[in-house]
Scaffold this active site. Structure first.
Site, PDB file in Angstrom:
ATOM      1  N   ASN A  13       0.869  -1.183   0.000  1.00  0.00           N
ATOM      2  CA  ASN A  13       0.000   0.000   0.000  1.00  0.00           C
ATOM      3  C   ASN A  13       0.903   1.229   0.000  1.00  0.00           C
ATOM      4  OD1 ASN A  13      -1.798   2.045   0.460  1.00  0.00           O
ATOM      5  ND2 ASN A  13      -2.456   1.335   2.491  1.00  0.00           N
ATOM      6  N   LYS A  15       0.089   4.244  -0.274  1.00  0.00           N
ATOM      7  CA  LYS A  15      -0.555   5.434   0.327  1.00  0.00           C
ATOM      8  C   LYS A  15      -0.324   6.652  -0.575  1.00  0.00           C
ATOM      9  CE  LYS A  15      -0.219   3.157   4.759  1.00  0.00           C
ATOM     10  NZ  LYS A  15      -0.077   3.225   6.218  1.00  0.00           N
ATOM     11  N   HIS A  99      -9.574   1.212   5.138  1.00  0.00           N
ATOM     12  CA  HIS A  99      -8.273   1.360   5.807  1.00  0.00           C
ATOM     13  C   HIS A  99      -8.442   2.307   7.004  1.00  0.00           C
ATOM     14  CE1 HIS A  99      -4.115   2.458   6.560  1.00  0.00           C
ATOM     15  NE2 HIS A  99      -3.779   1.358   5.913  1.00  0.00           N
ATOM     16  N   GLU A 171      -5.298  -4.892  10.589  1.00  0.00           N
ATOM     17  CA  GLU A 171      -4.248  -3.896  10.785  1.00  0.00           C
ATOM     18  C   GLU A 171      -4.491  -3.156  12.093  1.00  0.00           C
ATOM     19  OE1 GLU A 171      -2.300  -2.657   6.812  1.00  0.00           O
ATOM     20  OE2 GLU A 171      -4.065  -1.417   7.092  1.00  0.00           O
ATOM     21  N   GLY A 177       2.814   2.127  10.835  1.00  0.00           N
ATOM     22  CA  GLY A 177       3.786   3.200  10.694  1.00  0.00           C
ATOM     23  C   GLY A 177       4.526   3.522  11.987  1.00  0.00           C
ATOM     24  N   SER A 217       3.599  -2.344  10.268  1.00  0.00           N
ATOM     25  CA  SER A 217       5.055  -2.463  10.439  1.00  0.00           C
ATOM     26  C   SER A 217       5.599  -3.823  10.032  1.00  0.00           C
ATOM     27  CB  SER A 217       5.461  -2.110  11.884  1.00  0.00           C
ATOM     28  OG  SER A 217       5.111  -0.766  12.172  1.00  0.00           O
ATOM     29  N   GLY A 238       2.887  -1.222   4.298  1.00  0.00           N
ATOM     30  CA  GLY A 238       2.953   0.202   3.990  1.00  0.00           C
ATOM     31  C   GLY A 238       4.375   0.623   3.689  1.00  0.00           C
ATOM     32  N   GLY A 239       5.042   1.223   4.676  1.00  0.00           N
ATOM     33  CA  GLY A 239       6.369   1.811   4.483  1.00  0.00           C
ATOM     34  C   GLY A 239       7.367   0.912   3.769  1.00  0.00           C
TER      35      GLY A 239
HETATM   36  P1  13P Z   1       3.136   0.219   7.678  1.00  0.00           P
HETATM   37  O1  13P Z   1       3.613  -1.049   7.060  1.00  0.00           O
HETATM   38  O2  13P Z   1       3.896   1.431   7.214  1.00  0.00           O
HETATM   39  O3  13P Z   1       3.049   0.117   9.171  1.00  0.00           O
HETATM   40  O4  13P Z   1       1.634   0.467   7.149  1.00  0.00           O
HETATM   41  C1  13P Z   1       0.723  -0.560   7.236  1.00  0.00           C
HETATM   42  C2  13P Z   1      -0.487  -0.172   6.470  1.00  0.00           C
HETATM   43  O5  13P Z   1      -1.216   0.719   6.841  1.00  0.00           O
HETATM   44  C3  13P Z   1      -0.756  -0.894   5.211  1.00  0.00           C
HETATM   45  O6  13P Z   1      -2.027  -0.623   4.740  1.00  0.00           O
END
Ligand code: 13P
Length: 261
Positions: A13, A15, A99, A171, A177, A217, A238-239
């Site tokens: 993702n 974002k 989300h 999640e 994050g 994470s 995410g990241g």
């Molecule tokens: P992170 O992996 O950055 O914690 O984000 C998770 C997320 O929100 C994926 O949709």
């Protein structure tokens, strides 16, 4: 180990990150390096502006494209919105819905997520329906109550035979994050509860087939232990999905941990 009947699904993702050129470069590298993973579904979710270009770049590859949101209606006077029918028309295959960032910052609620879930399935898309508790909710011992409420809302308008084909993503908001991942045992406990709830609302077949991703994470060094849990079928990243090396490593280790390599 995750159930071998459920194909692992690893999604990035992105974002609201990356320019078009950066997104194309990242998608190209992931496509080139994940091409050998026919045993897992690999999905990238760029910003909506980049969807068409990324779909074209990934054509004829085993990497699919997801949108990060959509409207519930097929068309209409909804300035600024994008419909599931339009996404399908572009070649998008999945849509992330509900989300926590959309719930937190854009007023999404359980009922709305349920409507979007219905219309994405109607459009031939696979929804990735997100649930997860906040830190305060976890500390108050309300994790399962909150997740069950969100899950029931997300699946409210789907038939038992449709639920097996959707993707759920657990999640925990406190893990997104923050660098603070749920332990595999914490994640497994909630995943198992989600699967039990699906069994009671939509039947055993739906529960057996529905894939449940963990998100929050996820990194190359924690994916294997998460994937080792019985009810964790993949990850929503995410990241760590913004870097080709780390995302490809996550996919590689997830496939390996699932005993598919
Ligand atoms: P992170 O992996 O950055 O914690 O984000 C998770 C997320 O929100 C994926 O949709």
């Amino acid at each position: 180990m995750s159930n071998p009947n459920r194909r692992p699904i690893l999604a990035g993702n992105w974002k609201m990150h990356l320019t078009l050129a950066e997104g194309l470069a990242l998608a190209t590298e992931i496509r080139n390096r994940c091409g050998r993973f026919r045993q897992a579904d690999v999905v990238l979710a760029p910003v909506s502006l980049a969807l068409l270009s990324i779909v074209e770049r990934l054509a004829d590859s085993n990497v699919a494209v997801a949108a990060q949101n959509c409207h519930a209606a097929a068309k209409g006077a909804f300035t600024g919105e994008v419909s599931p029918v339009q996404l399908r028309d572009l070649g998008v295959r999945y849509v992330i819905l509900g989300h926590s960032e959309r719930r937190q910052f854009f007023g999404e609620n359980d009922e709305g997520v349920g409507k979007k879930g219905r219309s994405t399935v109607d459009a031939g898309l696979i929804p990735i329906l997100c649930v997860g508790e906040s830190l305060a909710e976890r500390e108050a011992g309300r994790t399962l109550e909150v997740v069950t409420r969100q899950l029931d809302g997300a699946l409210a308008l789907l038939l038992p035979e449709e639920v097996g084909g959707v993707v759920l993503a657990y999640e925990p908001v406190w893990a997104i994050g923050t660098g603070r991942t749920a332990t595999p045992a914490q994640a497994q406990e909630t995943h198992a509860a989600i699967r039990r709830r699906v069994a009671s609302t939509h039947g055993e077949d739906a529960a057996k087939n529905v894939r449940i991703q963990y998100g929050g994470s996820v990194k190359p060094d924690n994916i294997a232990e998460l994937m080792a849990e019985a009810d964790i079928d993949g990850a929503l990243v995410g990241g760590a999905s913004l870097d080709a090396d780390s995302f490809v490593n996550i996919v590689t280790r997830a496939v390996h941990a699932s005993g598919l390599e």
